[in-house]
Each structure stands twice: as C-alpha cells, then as structure tokens.
Design an enzyme around this catalytic site. Sequence first.
Site, PDB file in Angstrom:
ATOM      1  N   HIS A   5      31.263  32.740  16.759  1.00  0.00           N
ATOM      2  CA  HIS A   5      30.263  33.701  16.263  1.00  0.00           C
ATOM      3  C   HIS A   5      28.862  33.409  16.756  1.00  0.00           C
ATOM      4  O   HIS A   5      27.900  34.035  16.318  1.00  0.00           O
ATOM      5  CB  HIS A   5      30.258  33.687  14.722  1.00  0.00           C
ATOM      6  CG  HIS A   5      31.626  33.691  14.144  1.00  0.00           C
ATOM      7  ND1 HIS A   5      32.261  32.536  13.734  1.00  0.00           N
ATOM      8  CD2 HIS A   5      32.493  34.703  13.937  1.00  0.00           C
ATOM      9  CE1 HIS A   5      33.464  32.834  13.301  1.00  0.00           C
ATOM     10  NE2 HIS A   5      33.643  34.129  13.418  1.00  0.00           N
ATOM     11  N   GLU A 180      21.974  38.668  -6.184  1.00  0.00           N
ATOM     12  CA  GLU A 180      22.026  38.886  -4.735  1.00  0.00           C
ATOM     13  C   GLU A 180      23.459  38.567  -4.319  1.00  0.00           C
ATOM     14  O   GLU A 180      24.348  38.597  -5.161  1.00  0.00           O
ATOM     15  CB  GLU A 180      20.950  38.076  -4.000  1.00  0.00           C
ATOM     16  CG  GLU A 180      20.842  36.613  -4.379  1.00  0.00           C
ATOM     17  CD  GLU A 180      21.825  35.750  -3.640  1.00  0.00           C
ATOM     18  OE1 GLU A 180      22.853  35.387  -4.248  1.00  0.00           O
ATOM     19  OE2 GLU A 180      21.579  35.420  -2.471  1.00  0.00           O
ATOM     20  N   MET A 181      23.734  38.279  -3.048  1.00  0.00           N
ATOM     21  CA  MET A 181      25.134  38.168  -2.659  1.00  0.00           C
ATOM     22  C   MET A 181      25.462  36.989  -1.742  1.00  0.00           C
ATOM     23  O   MET A 181      26.547  36.949  -1.162  1.00  0.00           O
ATOM     24  CB  MET A 181      25.588  39.493  -2.001  1.00  0.00           C
ATOM     25  CG  MET A 181      25.326  40.707  -2.872  1.00  0.00           C
ATOM     26  SD  MET A 181      25.976  42.250  -2.211  1.00  0.00           S
ATOM     27  CE  MET A 181      27.699  42.068  -2.589  1.00  0.00           C
ATOM     28  N   ASP A 205      14.591  45.598  -6.388  1.00  0.00           N
ATOM     29  CA  ASP A 205      14.943  46.628  -7.366  1.00  0.00           C
ATOM     30  C   ASP A 205      15.213  45.920  -8.689  1.00  0.00           C
ATOM     31  O   ASP A 205      15.422  44.709  -8.707  1.00  0.00           O
ATOM     32  CB  ASP A 205      16.179  47.421  -6.911  1.00  0.00           C
ATOM     33  CG  ASP A 205      17.352  46.520  -6.564  1.00  0.00           C
ATOM     34  OD1 ASP A 205      17.375  45.990  -5.433  1.00  0.00           O
ATOM     35  OD2 ASP A 205      18.220  46.321  -7.422  1.00  0.00           O
TER      36      ASP A 205
HETATM   37  N1  HPA Z   1      22.771  43.652  -6.181  1.00  0.00           N
HETATM   38  C1  HPA Z   1      23.171  42.793  -5.226  1.00  0.00           C
HETATM   39  N2  HPA Z   1      22.380  42.407  -4.253  1.00  0.00           N
HETATM   40  C2  HPA Z   1      21.145  42.901  -4.201  1.00  0.00           C
HETATM   41  C3  HPA Z   1      20.674  43.786  -5.155  1.00  0.00           C
HETATM   42  C4  HPA Z   1      21.530  44.180  -6.205  1.00  0.00           C
HETATM   43  O1  HPA Z   1      21.174  44.971  -7.086  1.00  0.00           O
HETATM   44  N3  HPA Z   1      19.402  44.109  -4.834  1.00  0.00           N
HETATM   45  C5  HPA Z   1      19.099  43.421  -3.707  1.00  0.00           C
HETATM   46  N4  HPA Z   1      20.150  42.685  -3.323  1.00  0.00           N
END
Ligand code: HPA
Length: 239
Positions: A5, A180-181, A205
């Site tokens: 990668h 976040e993720m 947000d």
């Molecule tokens: N969820 C997951 N990841 C994010 C979000 C959310 O609402 N906003 C910015 N990254």
Amino acid sequence: MSTPHNSANPGDFAKTVLMPGDPLRAQFIAEQFLTEPRLVNRVRGINGYTGTWKGVPVSVMASGMGMPSIGIYSHELYNFYGVENIIRVGTAGGMSMRCKLRDVVLGIGACTNSNYAAGFGITGHFAPTADYTLLRCAADIAQKNGLHVEVGNLLSSDNFYDDDPHAKDVWQKMGVLAVEMEAAALYMNAARAGKRALAICTISDHLLTGEATDAQTRQTSFCDMMRLALDVAAEMANV
Ligand code: HPA
C-alpha cells in the site's frame, strides 16, 4: 522496500507523520504548511509527502476512513518505515456539552465498538490510550498559544450510519466527548509496535445540538489544529 500500500523508499518518511483522513487534506497541509514538500507515496491516491516545518522534517499522509484503513497505513509506517510518532488530525462529532462546534479535542483514550483488538489475540479488553509525551506536549503548546483544547475520551466507531438513532447514548453517558472512526486502531497499533500516537480532532458536527460546520469554518479550525500538530512534531525532534 515498498509495501502493498506504500511505494515510498526506506528513509522517505520523517520520524513524525501527521494523518488526516482525507487525501486532499494531506495535499493541502503539504502545500500550505511544509517547506519543500516531496511526494513519497501515491498508491491508491493516498499521497504521502515529506517536507519541513520550523526546520524539522515532518511527513503527512492520509489514513483513509475507518479502523481497517488507518490500521493498514499506520502498521506499515511504524513497522516498515521506522516512523516513531503518528498524530491523527481529523474531525469528530461532539457527544458532550463539554465540547462545542470547532473545539479541538485531544483523545486521551479511545473507546471502540470494533473487534480490532481481537487481531492481537486479546481476550480481555485492551484500553487504547494516547502516548503521554505527545499528549502533554500538545496540551502544553495549546496552552502557550492560547488555543482552547478539551482532553478526554473518544469513541472510535465502526458505524457512521447507526440503524438505532440512540446507539451512541451509552457512550455519552460514560462521558465520551466525541465520536470518530480511527483513533482506537491507531492507539493499538502504536502500543503493539512500541511507538507513540495521538489523535487530535476538531468538532465538525454535534450529535446533541444537531449543528454542523460549513466548509469555510471547517478549513479555518482545521488550520488551528494543523499548526498545533506540526508544532508537536517539531518538538518531538528533541525527544
Ligand atoms: N461520526 C463518526 N465520525 C465522524 C463524525 C460522526 O458523527 N463526525 C466527524 N467524524
């Protein structure tokens, strides 16, 4: 030696790599902030750049979205390219009234609903945490520069779109600041490799108020976070 990668050569990446989720953000950071940025990877459009900030070599490369994606890129940077520090610079959804839109959050810990830890053969529950040196350095620099930061727990979720609108309520009850993720996978990979990691997020947000930033505001607050991360990278040259 390249990896499946990453086409960079050994020595192409600096000791510290900043990782936004978005490849275009990585390009923006390289072009706006780094001196003489050099393109070192372009596999799958995940462009990686190395330049200097305040005279210190720093790299920037996108992580993509989600734990599997940051898991791959951070594993290769730590284990095959000799990278010591990875600082995620991303966005997160606010889950606590402690953080407002545009606030910068330093993730001292990263809870998760993912099964990523199972990949390490862990049968109990591993607590993914930030590196203390990076965290303290970021908090100190923010204070010195008059930049307000919140320090607390993140939730690294596998789901952006939850079927149950109340799925994240339990995390909110536990005082988690933002969702976040990626952070939890990054923290686990750093722990396994004996390296350092920190996730810095701007609240883009807010899940409780329903507010969201417009593109221009996102860019401005993103730049505050970027300068903080770059200053941490410069400071880590001395560690
Ligand atoms: N969820 C997951 N990841 C994010 C979000 C959310 O609402 N906003 C910015 N990254």
